[in-house]
Write a protein that holds these residues in place. Structure first.
Motif, PDB file in Angstrom:
ATOM      1  N   UNK A   1      -1.688  -3.105   6.605  1.00  0.00           N
ATOM      2  CA  UNK A   1      -2.524  -2.180   7.368  1.00  0.00           C
ATOM      3  C   UNK A   1      -2.875  -0.957   6.526  1.00  0.00           C
ATOM      4  N   UNK A   2      -4.140  -0.523   6.600  1.00  0.00           N
ATOM      5  CA  UNK A   2      -4.582   0.591   5.769  1.00  0.00           C
ATOM      6  C   UNK A   2      -4.769   1.871   6.568  1.00  0.00           C
ATOM      7  N   UNK A   3      -4.519   2.973   5.894  1.00  0.00           N
ATOM      8  CA  UNK A   3      -4.727   4.311   6.453  1.00  0.00           C
ATOM      9  C   UNK A   3      -6.152   4.749   6.165  1.00  0.00           C
ATOM     10  N   UNK A   4      -6.546   4.621   4.929  1.00  0.00           N
ATOM     11  CA  UNK A   4      -7.923   4.772   4.460  1.00  0.00           C
ATOM     12  C   UNK A   4      -8.184   3.577   3.548  1.00  0.00           C
ATOM     13  N   UNK A   5      -9.429   3.251   3.276  1.00  0.00           N
ATOM     14  CA  UNK A   5      -9.694   2.081   2.439  1.00  0.00           C
ATOM     15  C   UNK A   5      -8.953   2.135   1.110  1.00  0.00           C
ATOM     16  N   UNK A   6      -8.186   1.076   0.836  1.00  0.00           N
ATOM     17  CA  UNK A   6      -7.459   0.980  -0.423  1.00  0.00           C
ATOM     18  C   UNK A   6      -6.069   1.568  -0.409  1.00  0.00           C
ATOM     19  N   UNK A   7      -5.681   2.232   0.680  1.00  0.00           N
ATOM     20  CA  UNK A   7      -4.343   2.835   0.790  1.00  0.00           C
ATOM     21  C   UNK A   7      -3.655   2.306   2.037  1.00  0.00           C
ATOM     22  N   UNK A   8      -2.616   1.508   1.844  1.00  0.00           N
ATOM     23  CA  UNK A   8      -1.882   0.970   2.981  1.00  0.00           C
ATOM     24  C   UNK A   8      -0.888   1.998   3.514  1.00  0.00           C
ATOM     25  N   UNK A   9      -0.350   1.704   4.690  1.00  0.00           N
ATOM     26  CA  UNK A   9       0.714   2.548   5.242  1.00  0.00           C
ATOM     27  C   UNK A   9       1.871   2.627   4.253  1.00  0.00           C
ATOM     28  N   UNK A  10       2.243   1.499   3.663  1.00  0.00           N
ATOM     29  CA  UNK A  10       3.346   1.463   2.706  1.00  0.00           C
ATOM     30  C   UNK A  10       3.029   2.311   1.470  1.00  0.00           C
ATOM     31  N   UNK A  11       1.801   2.229   0.995  1.00  0.00           N
ATOM     32  CA  UNK A  11       1.391   3.028  -0.167  1.00  0.00           C
ATOM     33  C   UNK A  11       1.605   4.511   0.099  1.00  0.00           C
ATOM     34  N   UNK A  12       1.196   4.953   1.287  1.00  0.00           N
ATOM     35  CA  UNK A  12       1.281   6.372   1.622  1.00  0.00           C
ATOM     36  C   UNK A  12       2.720   6.815   1.836  1.00  0.00           C
ATOM     37  N   UNK A  13       3.445   6.051   2.657  1.00  0.00           N
ATOM     38  CA  UNK A  13       4.788   6.482   3.061  1.00  0.00           C
ATOM     39  C   UNK A  13       5.808   6.265   1.950  1.00  0.00           C
ATOM     40  N   UNK A  14       5.896   5.056   1.454  1.00  0.00           N
ATOM     41  CA  UNK A  14       6.889   4.766   0.418  1.00  0.00           C
ATOM     42  C   UNK A  14       6.405   5.213  -0.952  1.00  0.00           C
ATOM     43  N   UNK A  15       5.155   4.891  -1.253  1.00  0.00           N
ATOM     44  CA  UNK A  15       4.634   5.202  -2.579  1.00  0.00           C
ATOM     45  C   UNK A  15       4.460   6.680  -2.840  1.00  0.00           C
ATOM     46  N   UNK A  16       3.744   7.384  -1.940  1.00  0.00           N
ATOM     47  CA  UNK A  16       3.483   8.806  -2.178  1.00  0.00           C
ATOM     48  C   UNK A  16       4.629   9.698  -1.712  1.00  0.00           C
ATOM     49  N   UNK A  17       5.046   9.513  -0.447  1.00  0.00           N
ATOM     50  CA  UNK A  17       6.049  10.430   0.104  1.00  0.00           C
ATOM     51  C   UNK A  17       7.390  10.315  -0.606  1.00  0.00           C
ATOM     52  N   UNK A  18       7.817   9.082  -0.879  1.00  0.00           N
ATOM     53  CA  UNK A  18       9.171   8.858  -1.393  1.00  0.00           C
ATOM     54  C   UNK A  18       9.183   8.310  -2.818  1.00  0.00           C
ATOM     55  N   UNK A  19       8.029   8.383  -3.480  1.00  0.00           N
ATOM     56  CA  UNK A  19       7.925   8.003  -4.901  1.00  0.00           C
ATOM     57  C   UNK A  19       8.505   6.620  -5.174  1.00  0.00           C
ATOM     58  N   UNK A  20       8.229   5.689  -4.255  1.00  0.00           N
ATOM     59  CA  UNK A  20       8.639   4.308  -4.419  1.00  0.00           C
ATOM     60  C   UNK A  20       9.979   3.941  -3.804  1.00  0.00           C
ATOM     61  N   UNK A  21      10.748   4.908  -3.314  1.00  0.00           N
ATOM     62  CA  UNK A  21      12.038   4.613  -2.688  1.00  0.00           C
ATOM     63  C   UNK A  21      11.838   4.259  -1.215  1.00  0.00           C
ATOM     64  N   UNK A  22      12.372   3.142  -0.796  1.00  0.00           N
ATOM     65  CA  UNK A  22      12.250   2.711   0.589  1.00  0.00           C
ATOM     66  C   UNK A  22      13.402   3.292   1.408  1.00  0.00           C
ATOM     67  N   UNK A  23      13.130   4.411   2.065  1.00  0.00           N
ATOM     68  CA  UNK A  23      14.155   5.042   2.903  1.00  0.00           C
ATOM     69  C   UNK A  23      14.087   4.564   4.347  1.00  0.00           C
ATOM     70  N   UNK A  24      13.095   3.755   4.670  1.00  0.00           N
ATOM     71  CA  UNK A  24      12.909   3.308   6.055  1.00  0.00           C
ATOM     72  C   UNK A  24      14.110   2.513   6.554  1.00  0.00           C
ATOM     73  N   UNK A  25      14.447   2.737   7.818  1.00  0.00           N
ATOM     74  CA  UNK A  25      15.561   2.033   8.441  1.00  0.00           C
ATOM     75  C   UNK A  25      14.983   1.101   9.502  1.00  0.00           C
ATOM     76  N   UNK A  26      14.825  -0.179   9.125  1.00  0.00           N
ATOM     77  CA  UNK A  26      14.158  -1.152   9.970  1.00  0.00           C
ATOM     78  C   UNK A  26      15.098  -2.330  10.215  1.00  0.00           C
TER      79      UNK A  26
END
Length: 222
Positions: free
Chosen positions: A102-127
């Motif tokens: 799923x994308x936030x804006x074209x070319x940027x997925x939710x994962x790209x924004x949250x994990x990639x940008x916010x956490x610099x690639x670290x998956x802190x999500x608790x799922x």
């Protein structure tokens, strides 16, 4: 919409809150052949839905608005993550795959924004709810998030549909900062995260922060 202060960490439940499906009802891990493209809230065409089996998974309107505004850096210093008690390992796999499509804006997925940008690639999500997680977010998901992110509870904002238990109430009661006695600000979204619920969460957090700001017990430094 609130002008701030904004939370340091915004935590979203996934099923029936962030998006419109319950992962435990789905049977297939989606991939790039299972996407639907359309208008991303005036930001261009991108992936607006993902198909799992016969069901379509889409973000609620408030979720898309929240992440698009976050992408535009409208909430200084705020980061985002997810806390979901997905029932089965398959439900967890479907959820993670959907975040990557799923994308936030074209070319940027939710994962790209949250994990990639916010956490610099670290998956802190608790799922999920497999150990060390459980069905009780206040006992497992949030203490782990507190440790991993180093964000104090009273700097968090949490959204949850609370249809299968009062996760918001549980977190408010159990996850408190010792210095202030305050917990994350919580908002229940029984019909999914709408635009109004997103605005209500920001307003509620800002009011809580203003009550604490300047208190002898409240260290406003991060």
């Amino acid at each position: 919409m609130s002008k701030g202060p904004f939370p340091d960490l915004c935590v979203f439940d996934l099923d029936a809150c962030f998006w419109d499906q319950e992962m435990y009802t789905l049977s297939k891990v989606p991939d790039e052949s299972n996407i639907i493209k359309g208008d991303l809230n005036g930001h261009g065409d991108g992936v607006v839905a993902v198909i799992s089996g016969r069901k379509r998974i889409s973000l609620h309107k408030g979720s898309l608005l929240a992440l698009q505004s976050h992408h535009e850096l409208k909430y200084p210093d705020m980061k985002v993550c997810f806390a979901s008690s997905a029932d089965t390992p398959l439900a967890e796999q479907i959820g993670r795959a959907t975040l990557k499509l799923l994308e936030v804006v074209p070319g940027t997925t939710v994962w790209d924004l949250v994990v990639g940008r916010d956490w610099k690639g670290e998956d802190v999500n608790q799922i999920g709810r497999q150990p060390p997680l459980s069905s009780n977010k206040s006992a497992t998901h949030f203490p782990i998030l507190r440790e991993l992110t180093r964000v104090r509870y009273d700097r968090m904002l949490f959204f949850d549909d609370c249809q299968w238990g009062d996760h918001c109430g549980d977190v408010e009661r159990a996850c408190k900062e010792s210095a202030t006695g305050r917990s994350p600000v919580t908002i229940r979204t029984p019909y999914g995260l709408g635009v109004d619920e997103w605005a209500d969460g920001l307003d509620k957090y800002a009011k809580m922060f203003q009550q604490l700001d300047g208190s002898d017990n409240y260290d406003i430094k991060r």
